[in-house]
Scaffold this active site. Structure first.
Site, PDB file in Angstrom:
ATOM      1  N   TRP A 368       0.760  -1.137  -0.069  1.00 28.17           N
ATOM      2  CA  TRP A 368       0.092  -0.054  -0.007  1.00 28.17           C
ATOM      3  C   TRP A 368       0.818   1.307   0.080  1.00 28.17           C
ATOM      4  O   TRP A 368       0.337   2.414  -0.197  1.00 28.17           O
ATOM      5  CB  TRP A 368      -1.049  -0.031   1.100  1.00 28.17           C
ATOM      6  CG  TRP A 368      -0.306   0.245   2.627  1.00 28.17           C
ATOM      7  CD1 TRP A 368       0.973  -0.280   2.911  1.00 28.17           C
ATOM      8  CD2 TRP A 368      -0.984   0.981   3.831  1.00 28.17           C
ATOM      9  NE1 TRP A 368       1.298  -0.132   4.271  1.00 28.17           N
ATOM     10  CE2 TRP A 368       0.153   0.835   4.811  1.00 28.17           C
ATOM     11  CE3 TRP A 368      -1.884   1.594   3.954  1.00 28.17           C
ATOM     12  CZ2 TRP A 368      -0.061   1.186   5.980  1.00 28.17           C
ATOM     13  CZ3 TRP A 368      -2.040   1.911   5.383  1.00 28.17           C
ATOM     14  CH2 TRP A 368      -1.038   1.729   6.318  1.00 28.17           C
ATOM     15  N   ASP A 369       2.077   1.118   0.334  1.00 24.51           N
ATOM     16  CA  ASP A 369       3.123   2.135   0.362  1.00 24.51           C
ATOM     17  C   ASP A 369       2.914   3.011  -1.082  1.00 24.51           C
ATOM     18  O   ASP A 369       2.760   4.213  -1.044  1.00 24.51           O
ATOM     19  CB  ASP A 369       4.572   1.942   0.416  1.00 24.51           C
ATOM     20  CG  ASP A 369       4.910   0.861   1.673  1.00 24.51           C
ATOM     21  OD1 ASP A 369       4.048  -0.102   1.975  1.00 24.51           O
ATOM     22  OD2 ASP A 369       5.971   0.782   2.109  1.00 24.51           O
ATOM     23  N   GLU A 497       1.077  -3.204  12.628  1.00 22.59           N
ATOM     24  CA  GLU A 497       1.277  -4.817  12.635  1.00 22.59           C
ATOM     25  C   GLU A 497       1.684  -5.115  13.867  1.00 22.59           C
ATOM     26  O   GLU A 497       2.120  -6.310  13.923  1.00 22.59           O
ATOM     27  CB  GLU A 497       2.283  -4.761  11.493  1.00 22.59           C
ATOM     28  CG  GLU A 497       2.087  -4.581  10.051  1.00 22.59           C
ATOM     29  CD  GLU A 497       2.793  -4.853   8.874  1.00 22.59           C
ATOM     30  OE1 GLU A 497       4.229  -5.263   9.283  1.00 22.59           O
ATOM     31  OE2 GLU A 497       2.427  -4.714   7.668  1.00 22.59           O
ATOM     32  N   LYS A 609       3.402  -0.381  16.102  1.00 20.04           N
ATOM     33  CA  LYS A 609       4.707  -0.354  15.002  1.00 20.04           C
ATOM     34  C   LYS A 609       4.511   1.006  14.232  1.00 20.04           C
ATOM     35  O   LYS A 609       5.340   1.649  14.000  1.00 20.04           O
ATOM     36  CB  LYS A 609       4.528  -1.552  14.226  1.00 20.04           C
ATOM     37  CG  LYS A 609       5.784  -1.644  13.214  1.00 20.04           C
ATOM     38  CD  LYS A 609       5.487  -2.857  12.479  1.00 20.04           C
ATOM     39  CE  LYS A 609       6.857  -3.201  11.351  1.00 20.04           C
ATOM     40  NZ  LYS A 609       6.275  -4.113  10.098  1.00 20.04           N
ATOM     41  N   GLN A 610       3.256   1.572  13.974  1.00 16.22           N
ATOM     42  CA  GLN A 610       2.941   2.719  13.108  1.00 16.22           C
ATOM     43  C   GLN A 610       1.717   3.122  13.203  1.00 16.22           C
ATOM     44  O   GLN A 610       0.775   2.454  14.024  1.00 16.22           O
ATOM     45  CB  GLN A 610       3.270   2.052  11.599  1.00 16.22           C
ATOM     46  CG  GLN A 610       2.388   1.136  11.185  1.00 16.22           C
ATOM     47  CD  GLN A 610       2.698   0.090  10.184  1.00 16.22           C
ATOM     48  OE1 GLN A 610       3.318  -0.850  10.494  1.00 16.22           O
ATOM     49  NE2 GLN A 610       2.328   0.609   9.015  1.00 16.22           N
TER      50      GLN A 610
END
Lengths: 1005, 1005
Positions: A368-369, A497, A609-610
């Site tokens: 998806w980046d 994640e 994580k993000q």
């Protein structure tokens, strides 16, 4: 970077340059100095190679999307797991040139380098190496090697290899070949480094050497792809003494023997071309490659370099983000933009891998980046690149349909990671479970259409993709009766994640909701715009009229978990119950967590994580009130490890938008320097395209506060402290505007289009062709927000009377003195205090009844309020504010506020009375004030609030507004200005307080 | 079984026998006819083998716990995943004997079988094959082959191979060897079949042939284990014409040539012995094996067979479960018991794999099946076997400690699947996440101690294991403030593998809670019993006094999710929100789900592989009220696919205990015939030891209703319809009792011990040595449960007066007629009806106040109740019940019931008034009645309830009680007897109704 004090690459606005050669840094440099053109990518390895194998130097040449596959083997298998491993394979090595000086083989890691520099010229797109080498045997030679991968010619790369004999005469041998003995490599032990398929991949079909022309055709063993690579050579200068074909089956090449006179030079130009069987019939490959190489070779390196420079001039014209006063930042941004441009496929033939075309990391997979980090970087500058990326997804629709069918779902499900469109994630809890990918792609499509109006893309498969991915949700989710019929998505994984397989991930549900609405809206628009064409599409997709209605039904009932107590969105249904894990307590050597803790130990805790909720906040800011945005960010940001390179930029953007500029700058630096400073210590495997895109987005969407509102551009420009200014260009709806932000003001200039209206700090600015308009960046007093009780009027008397009557009826002692102690105390708590002196105890039901009784009495009493109850000075102040064109709101959490305002007969002076029912959290939370500002359409920092209570002043300050306190300093002393009573309030007092509030800050902050 | 009409094995109480040979059934038969002794296991392959490879016939010889290992390779790796693959490896093939008849090689799948039978003699433990074979060349030969694996000699197996020449003279050759060229095999594509390590495993260290004695030593490549296998031979009969050593390095053996006269016979006895390096130093292995083989060979097959029969006589004496009238069931139970005995390790050297020693399924791994399904089958008959299993776990404590440390947890975490004690699960969401394994082992230990009082096991490591596994929970869970400080376990997987990575799995939390309490209790008991010894243990474990207090703190605050609306326990926090997937709608070809649906698609729905809440209900029945048990089972049972072989037996047991005998019988049959009828179609890979244990448990704990209560045995015997009776023996606390259940009665006989008190249908029965006591199985009227309002007294008048006063005050029209319409209508609903005629509308707060006002008035009014308000006939009936010794309860959901009973002055006649606060669901849910019966200590079926309302009668019937209705048939006609008013109630009426209620059913049902 091991040594933070010595940057690997000195600050330079137009170049990345190294002047030291260190073997242990070799792989990092190879990624940084990689060249590419969206189809062909070459790592910045040295032509002659290094000894020590792939863990010292990882050679890599890639054709975007050209991959090898193999079976994925699971130690414990299950139905529907991804079956096909895919690796962007390292193809024929076309750059190889070896130099022998008097029989000694030149190598960077042998002999001695007397001087050395390698420079990536960002403006011209050429990599240049210069050095003087003293061989072990004592011969000295000078080398100047230039390389480019043609941005104008997809198949072509060229090398100009100049050798000079600085001292005496030299006998040289130059060996050049197309090396087909290439292998894939991934460091073991790190799931991010690469993947399963390692070792030799390509087998040779044919090889040939004709004079100076060399060609080789190779194919993969499993995926059935073939490529041809051809090279043409031109040797000039020196005295050629030998020229031998090297008809090696696996590495055909040419050997040139020559002599240089003292001070003399020779130049070998090697022009290489690659073509592969995805676009061309396999039999024609070799011929095409040879022709392309020969043609380019005939033009010569110098001409190719001029083409390259012209192409990049145009690119920088559109895409450059210019930062004044900070060359480190300038270098990072331009390096990132160039790398993105080098990595992204053109015309829908490919998209962009997480590592671009710069290394083997993540096996060269597309995530998806591409849609959420890279596409936006080009969307407003080079929309055709964004279009190509979307077209690439459209072309993979059939694979996504097959995947959905395999998983027993309707429509299409895009893979979490892939090269050829099939799912390649071998750990489904952090792969296939990330079904938000469907909504991410739809989001990118929506943004693209908004920016370009290119509805033709919808007819070219975009609509089919949008509808098929939307219908997936209905089969994946379910309406849950015991949640009031809410539409729920169970057992999914969101962006974070470090949490997996959860129910109702907020990000996923919000994005799916918007996806469903966008799909339904698009279906209606297409049907209206082109009925016949739509009817045919609908028939093809078996899409009946009822289906978009069902999409809207699911969207309207979508569960969006929210915690009323904390006033924040829940990452998922169960997240907030989990144990908090403060990343601040994690030692550096235990990061990233994924390499040091079992997934179960990570999943079971509140650690990210993000961004997840914050990712939604970034992408769908309009779905959050300002107060929610502030609270969500305040809750989740401290829980985030940023172990993903996708994390800092999003936090930087959101921080900037929330006005937390220092924090935003820290995150921005982390994002922008990710690759050049090797912050995550894995650039060896390739650069971080998402971080590069993220850096560009941080400038536009973060610092410049750029967003679109109903198709209009909107900016709230802020300037980082270390910069003098920045500028960039934005194209939208056929217009192109240049935005130049400096400390105090922003200049807008319309470069293309007749006229355009945009918003600057929420105020409209209309531009006409060629015209520049300048607006200030500093906060400006635009609105005054009044607390009600004690500021506009004093209802304390009514509260007292209502309590007194109740106390009398119950026979409880109570008087005005007792009432004073209730100031600022809530209704139930006040009752408790009064009942402390009662003769008997009251149960909860009785207490509720008594509180209710008091409130009804209070409501009766305030019906007696008249304009005469306005506090002294208030009527005059309200009139003055109206006169001065300032907006006015009443920001009270009381549900009785509208009634009181009506009774006071000041409605005509008040633009907004906050609806207390919509406010999730009372003062000192800033919500009531920021909600008022939001409803007035004014930035929080352009507001001033007036309060008579401590919690109220705290709320104003927390909203970032100027505060005036009424009453004693002991209560409201934190305000920027304190007045004894409302009689002392006038416009000058407010302006003084506002000026004081913003005096400390720079104009742009 | 492909053809349900023709059972593979005809019913026989003491034998499993096949008379057809079918190649496609070969592997199934090989598992069924496997022999073993807890150390050595041999699949029922034919000595001579079959052609066609391992997918036709899977040869297998296993030494319990003897395994090969290798790295587990993950396509996407992560920290802390299990690293070491473990496979119970197929060892040296000792059974191989080949026969050549006039040069033609005998094979089952060549030539023609003129007759054939193979029989597993369950009483004697011998496998016998008899056949007459017509060779392709027309020669006829008769074979009788017997085989046993010595239960008395762990290392030894023996074969008696008799060949007869029925027609003419025959020239024969017998080739016997120890075949070391063995390989592991697993069918691809089925995660249950086996695992990664396949192919050749053992390498040969040495081989020898000396005369008739053969030996071979082999070792694994990775795990470092060595074994020796030796064989001795004795040939008698016939004319021996040749004897050749076959010194094959990989398969040393002997070749016998002989001639048979017409009608003559020859017999080859082959005695094989295995020893391995876990118990014996590697250098001594070969010698020990040879000695063991030679000694056993010297005794001869006949003697070994006699030893075997004697050993099994004793086994059946203790362990047999005798069923009269159903040979199919009898066969299954005995087959299962023998297989368990053959598979379970002795003395702590090994435990029992899921497949015993019968095949490669699940790679020979040990699961919780051992503790929860196999251990209980022996616990009350051969407790030393249970002790050995626990000792085996104790010996793996260090591995469990290392695993906990690796995952950053305190204490010890046992592996989900293992051979050597290290985690071998390669899919952690359905492996390591099943942390309930710790509690399962503790549960088994608790049951073992209860049955045996063997506290010495605690000192032998049992206590260390118990404490270390308990302390794990404190580091794995967390106290959650927003759940009221509840102790929560996040991101775990419960027993149901169709749901993974959830929060607060009910089973896990309940079992952990009991585990923590048991650990704390044990610590206190040991400290009290042997202070010095305990102090030393505590010091070793760093266990201070405060730690058990923390265990109890976590246990007391353990979150046990419960849904108040459904009145059931939630499988986990989010389970009940998920989409229901009714297994009834799943086609047979799509089962088991795990082979046809993606895990995500399974996890996201309410569908169970196996019991989860129901598993807890089975193991911890005392933690559920009868009503909860009934509701939990009613909710979860229909959602369960039984795709696990562990599922049907637990459902059978719970169904039987709930009195659902038909359902229990269906589940029992599925469990008991799992292997012989190959219900799950995977017996080819080995038998299902858990199902075998489950069948035994169903008879004891299900049909006989056996449980322990405060150390006493308790039975509620029921007889399945098709049986004439059943009996078994149970040892507990030094006593042994025989329980013989027949249709109408149960006979208890104390075989060992001086005296014992047990419960029969909740009534105590005291036995003395050698004495038999017989008790009836049929329901017996023991208690009468009265509804209050309309049965004991009529409070309707008070309700009317309270409503009337309220209506008058509000000025709303109301009268007796209007009141009639409120009968059976709840308080708020009644108020709504009354307010329909009010002049103005009332908000919710007001309504709550009004309802409260009415209730307070009602409470005042019932204070005026006197004994005179008892309905006619009630005083006499209560006196008669007391006289007859029947218990009496008032089963009203009204919170005012105790006050009314007090006012009526009937407290002395009433044993129990149900505390309405504890009742989760009102009538027609049976809860209020079964709660009353429970508090009285009486079975539901021994109760009679009296009601005047439809919902009340429904509740009584749903509780399985006899019902008497008071009033009109239109309301209470569903009751077993209806009377017009309470005046008509007397003991005879109740007894008549009770008799009618139970007339339809058999005595035992």
């Amino acid at each position: 970077m091991d040594d933070a004090a010595t940057p690997l690459y000195p600050a330079d606005p137009w170049a990345v340059r190294e002047t030291r050669f260190e073997l242990r840094q070799a792989r990092h440099s190879e990624s940084v100095f990689a060249l590419g053109n969206g189809y062909l990518g070459m790592r910045g390895t040295f032509e002659e190679g290094l000894s020590g194998g792939p863990r010292v130097s990882t050679r890599g040449t890639y054709l975007n999307g050209f991959y090898e596959s193999g079976p994925i083997r699971y130690p414990e298998d299950a139905y529907g797991l991804a079956r096909k491993d895919q690796t962007l394979t390292n193809v024929t090595d076309g750059q190889r040139i070896e130099l022998l000086v008097e029989g000694e083989r030149f190598a960077m890691d042998a002999g001695r380098l007397e001087d050395y520099a390698r420079t990536l010229d960002l403006r011209r797109g050429v990599l240049r190496r210069e050095l003087t080498w003293l061989s072990p045997g004592g011969r000295r030679v000078r080398l100047e090697v230039e390389r480019l991968v043609c941005l104008t010619r997809p198949s072509v790369a060229a090398i100009r290899y100049r050798v000079t004999a600085p001292d005496g005469a030299l006998r040289l041998e130059l060996r050049t070949c197309l090396d087909g003995r290439v292998a894939d490599h991934a460091d073991p032990g790190d799931p991010r480094a690469g993947g399963a398929a390692a070792g030799r991949v390509l087998e040779t079909v044919a090889a040939s050497v004709h004079g100076e022309d060399v060609a080789i055709t190779q194919r993969t063993r499993e995926s059935g792809l073939t490529l041809a690579c051809a090279a043409s050579h031109r040797l000039t200068g020196g005295q050629e003494v030998a020229r031998d074909a090297v008809p090696d089956e696996e590495a055909p090449g040419v050997r040139f023997g020559l002599r240089l006179a003292p001070g003399g030079s020779a130049v070998l130009e090697k022009t290489v071309a690659y073509v592969d069987s995805r676009a061309v019939e396999a039999g024609a490959l070799a011929g095409l490659a040879s022709t392309a190489a020969a043609e380019a070779s005939a033009l010569g390196f110098e001409t190719l370099a001029r083409e390259q420079a012209a192409e990049l001039d145009a690119f920088w014209q559109d895409c450059d983000v210019i930062v004044e006063g900070d060359d480190v930042v300038q270098q990072s941004l331009r390096f990132g933009l160039l790398q993105l441009y080098q990595g992204v496929g053109r015309d829908g033939r490919a998209s962009i891998a997480a590592k671009g075309l710069t290394g083997p990391g993540y096996q060269g997979h597309l995530f998806w980046d591409a849609e959420l980090y890279v596409l936006p970087s080009f969307l407003y500058a080079r929309p055709e690149l964004a279009r190509g990326m979307l077209l690439h997804r459209i072309r993979a629709l059939d694979a996504a349909r097959r995947r959905a069918a395999e998983l027993r779902h309707a429509g299409a499900l895009y893979p979490w990671r892939t090269i050829d469109g099939d799912e390649a994630s071998a750990f489904f809890p952090a792969g296939t479970a990330q079904v938000h990918i469907n909504a991410d792609i739809a989001y990118a499509l929506e943004r693209y259409l908004e920016a370009t109006g290119d509805s033709e893309l919808l007819w070219q498969g975009g609509a089919a993709m949008l509808f098929e991915t939307a219908r997936f949700w209905l089969s994946r989710g379910t309406f849950v009766a015991r949640r009031g019929g809410a539409f729920c998505l169970h057992t999914v994984t969101g962006p974070d994640e470090y949490t997996a397989l959860v129910d109702n991930n907020f990000y996923t549900n919000l994005m799916a909701q918007e996806h469903l609405r966008f799909a339904a809206r698009t279906a209606a628009e297409l049907a209206r715009a082109e009925p016949a064409r739509f009817a045919s599409l609908a028939a093809e997709l078996h899409l009946d009229d009822a289906e978009p209605v069902r999409w809207l039904g699911a969207a309207d009932r979508m569960r969006l978990p929210f915690d009323p107590e904390l006033g924040i969105h829940c990452q998922d249904d169960g997240f907030l119950d989990k144990e908090v894990w403060d990343p601040a307590g994690i030692a550096p050597e235990e990061r990233p967590l994924l390499l040091h803790f079992h997934p179960l130990d990570i999943y079971r805790r509140q650690v990210l994580k993000q961004p997840d909720v914050v990712q939604a906040l970034y992408l769908r800011e309009e779905r959050f009130s300002r107060a929610e945005a502030r609270r969500d960010f305040a809750y989740y940001e401290p829980l985030t490890t940023h172990d993903s390179s996708l994390s800092p930029c999003v936090h930087g953007i959101v921080a900037a938008r929330l006005g937390q500029l220092d924090k935003a700058e820290r995150y921005f630096r982390q994002t922008a320097r990710m690759d050049l400073d090797d912050i995550n210590r894995n650039v060896k495997d390739g650069v971080h395209t998402a971080a590069m895109g993220g850096a560009v987005m941080t400038v536009l969407h973060g610092f410049a506060g750029m967003r679109t509102e109903a198709g209009r551009l909107s900016f709230v420009p802020r300037l980082p402290g270390a910069w003098d200014g920045y500028r960039f260009r934005v194209a939208l709806g056929g217009c192109r505007v240049e935005v130049a932000v400096r400390r105090d003001e922003t200049r807008y200039r319309l470069l293309q289009g007749a006229s355009m209206t945009l918003l600057h700090r929420l105020e409209p600015v209309t531009l006409t062709a060629g015209e520049s308009v300048t607006r200030g960046n500093a906060p400006r007093l635009r609105a005054v927000l009044f607390d009600l009780d004690g500021v506009l009027t004093d209802t304390a008397e009514f509260h007292y009377r209502a309590w007194q009557e109740l106390a009398d009826r119950l026979g409880v002692p109570f008087d005005r003195a007792a009432n004073e102690s209730l100031r600022g105390v809530g209704r139930m708590a006040s009752l408790e205090r009064i009942l402390e002196r009662a003769e008997r105890s009251y149960d909860d039901t009785e207490k509720a009844r008594l509180a209710d009784e008091k409130n009804r009495r209070y409501q009766q009493l305030i019906e007696t309020i008249t304009p005469a109850d306005l506090l002294p000075g208030v009527p005059e102040l309200l009139a003055a504010l109206r006169e001065a064109g300032l907006k006015v709101a009443v920001a009270s959490a009381s549900r009785n506020a509208p009634a009181v305002v009506r009774r006071l007969a000041i409605e005509e002076y008040v633009d907004v009375v906050v609806d207390a029912a919509e406010v999730r959290r009372g003062k000192p939370d800033p919500e009531v004030f920021s909600s008022a500002a939001e409803q007035l359409g004014v930035l929080d920092e352009d507001c001033l609030g007036i309060e008579d209570a401590e919690a109220g002043v705290a709320a104003i300050l927390a909203a970032g507004m100027a505060a005036v306190g009424v009453g004693g300093t002991e209560r409201v002393g934190a305000a920027h200005r304190v007045v004894a009573d409302t009689g002392a309030l006038d416009l000058a007092v407010l302006q003084g307080a506002f000026a004081r509030a913003h005096a400390g800050a720079d104009g742009g902050r």
